[in-house]
Design a protein around this motif. Sequence first.
Motif, PDB file in Angstrom:
ATOM      1  N   GLY A 263      56.890   3.159  79.189  1.00 40.09           N
ATOM      2  CA  GLY A 263      55.755   3.295  79.165  1.00 40.09           C
ATOM      3  C   GLY A 263      56.417   3.516  77.842  1.00 40.09           C
ATOM      4  N   ASP A 315      52.262  -3.815  82.741  1.00 40.24           N
ATOM      5  CA  ASP A 315      51.544  -3.531  81.628  1.00 40.24           C
ATOM      6  C   ASP A 315      50.788  -2.981  81.318  1.00 40.24           C
ATOM      7  N   ILE A 316      49.710  -3.763  82.975  1.00 41.49           N
ATOM      8  CA  ILE A 316      48.281  -2.712  82.481  1.00 41.49           C
ATOM      9  C   ILE A 316      48.934  -1.380  82.728  1.00 41.49           C
ATOM     10  N   ALA A 318      51.673   0.631  82.686  1.00 43.75           N
ATOM     11  CA  ALA A 318      51.877   1.050  81.695  1.00 43.75           C
ATOM     12  C   ALA A 318      50.678   1.679  80.557  1.00 43.75           C
ATOM     13  N   VAL A 319      49.606   0.789  80.292  1.00 40.98           N
ATOM     14  CA  VAL A 319      48.772   1.403  79.076  1.00 40.98           C
ATOM     15  C   VAL A 319      48.559   2.641  79.386  1.00 40.98           C
ATOM     16  N   GLY A 320      47.857   2.327  80.412  1.00 37.75           N
ATOM     17  CA  GLY A 320      47.036   4.149  81.326  1.00 37.75           C
ATOM     18  C   GLY A 320      47.688   4.818  81.453  1.00 37.75           C
ATOM     19  N   GLU A 322      50.382   5.463  79.292  1.00 37.21           N
ATOM     20  CA  GLU A 322      50.858   5.792  77.567  1.00 37.21           C
ATOM     21  C   GLU A 322      49.274   6.501  77.056  1.00 37.21           C
ATOM     22  N   ARG A 323      47.641   6.429  77.641  1.00 34.19           N
ATOM     23  CA  ARG A 323      46.868   6.561  77.206  1.00 34.19           C
ATOM     24  C   ARG A 323      46.385   8.422  77.417  1.00 34.19           C
ATOM     25  N   ARG A 326      49.410  10.224  75.825  1.00 29.04           N
ATOM     26  CA  ARG A 326      49.225  10.514  74.419  1.00 29.04           C
ATOM     27  C   ARG A 326      48.074  11.597  74.111  1.00 29.04           C
TER      28      ARG A 326
END
Length: 716
Positions: A263, A315-316, A318-320, A322-323, A326
Amino acid sequence: MPAFLLEVGTEELPASFLSNAIVQWRSRIPQTLEAHSLTYQAFEVYGTPRRLAVLITGLPSQQPDKEEEIKGPPAQAAFKDGQPTPAAVGFAKKQGVEVAAFEIRPTEKGDFIFIQKKTPGRPVAEILTELVPQWIWNLEGKRLMRWGHGDAKFSRPIRWLVTLLDGDVLPLELENGGKTVKSNRISQAHRVLHPEPVSIPHATEYVNTLRSGFVNVVPEERENMIKEQVTTAAQKLGGYTPIYPDLLAEVINLVESPSAVIGKFEDEFLQLPTEVITTVMVNHQRYFPIFKTADSKELLPNFITTSNGDPAKSDIIAVGNERVIRARLADGRFFYEADLAKPLESFLPQLEKVTFQEDLGSVRAKIDRVVNIANLISQQLRLGESESKKIKRAALLCKADLVSQMVYEFPELQGIMGEKYALASGEDAEVATAIIEHYLPKNADDILPQTLTGQIVGLADRLDTLISIFGLGLIPTGSSDPFALRRAANAIVNITWFANLQINLEKLLEQIATDFATAFNKDAKSLIKTLQEFFLQRIRTLLQEEKQIDYDLVNAVLGENDPEYTERALQDLLDVRDRALYLQQIRKDGTLDKIYETVNRSTRLAAQGDLDFQQLEPQSLINPELFQKSSESAFYNALIELVPETQAAQQNRDYLRLVAALEKIAPTVSKFFDGEDSVLVMDSNLDIKRNRLNLLGLLRNHARVIADFGAIVKNL
């Protein structure tokens, strides 16, 4: 030979419980098998977040038959007029034998009844049926749960149970929260990758069957997979990630089919201190941070998480993640900027609202005590004004960051943020370093503080905690030590040894304990005695366990109920360390053997006299006119030559010179005892006897500068 499989299927287990349960089963199950005379060829314990399993191969089909001899009542009580008495009949009935099976044998207490009893071995299936519930319900852990009715407790609800003896299901039922869980051969595979259950055909096919369902039940294999995947992922980004042992141990037990997911986050967050970012990742999100190089403290704007999901959807995933990271980093940036808006010293008043201990007041009150203790240590070390000023400042600020927003949110950063806020506030660099160092060592494997300021503030903080808690009567007992006072005392001794600080611990304990007793209306005398005994035990333990000193040599330098040695140890921690290490050295190189007999024999005989332990000068004690043999004169002259060597040892801890001198005097003393010109120490003339005992007493006293040779065991 039969193989047995037990799998306990559950809802997701806490990682800490799973790792602890595996350890418990690896220890306890073999013990219970041995207790039931069951051997085996191989034994493995497995675990994932949803299961705990054991596979035992090479079991016997049944226990071996048991033959034992049992002693019964006295023959006189068992038979009367040749007929069995009720005592004999009752014994036979209890043992399941006929009276005719009795044997009468003589013993030291007369004739007794004996029987040879043979107990057939029970089938292994029958025994396992009894043992399995014990293995499950006897597991220990924190916050065990109970569901519905019944007293059975487990970490999480049990949803399925597999018990296979070879290829057959071993019928078994568990009551779990008012519901009955029956054993079978059906297990659950990976939730995402293989939602359908799997059927295990044979106990030995367990690992492969679960692997076909995308579940790796072997923790060691998952560990290797995670390390390899994380390392490869970091290299792919041109970076390096350290494998944090605690993080790895936890992640292993969070996944059944690990896959590394990379991520990223915004570069702007790299302006935060590295420790903030890594704390968020490692301690809160279970991510692996990525550094630019193995030696760098600079991070890449990436992380690695170990997923238990579908690798095709990385990928999906990783996005979760990363949210989440962050948001956490944004919080950290807000706290950091808010804390930097004011100097570190401005946090001090808020410490008055933070309780250190209910009866001891606030952390602010503790800080005042720490400052005073740090000043006492500085005075003992005769430090200059500049150094003393830095130490006082560091002691004042050492806990200030506890009330910062960052540390409130991330307690793991205490001390770390204090250092950074101190530098940002314009404090001296050594003061800032001491704020983080005074917490060191945090555990047995941690480094020690490197700066003098950090060392002294660390000693002062721990001395205050230890003496204050002891003063309230909250003394560690057995394995209970909620305030980690043993660890605090160990740190005090180890820091002193590491930094070669010439402090008088006995005087410090007396001063601090007296101040505490006065302020809190306690008995200073009993508190001081308890503290001294506690520290002596810590010194003894550290010498044996960390310095690897033989127990008898530790006894020799600390004394056995010898106030002189115990006081000396507390007054000079460096001296007791050096003497113990030197004794161990001369035992290894054989020098100790060369002086042992001479000194030990002199020590034993000197106890018949009345010479105190402090006397070293022979001229004022020995009357040469009473000498009858040349061996006495030689002994006397050798003692005179020994005096400067002993003084060197006392003043400079130069024990090498003293031992060399004792080695040199040994032949002279041997002639005094056993040579052609030997003497009878216990002469009928009391003056001659006293003169000779004083010779021996003086030698004993010189040797006592190193240790009590009477406590040393020969040829240990």
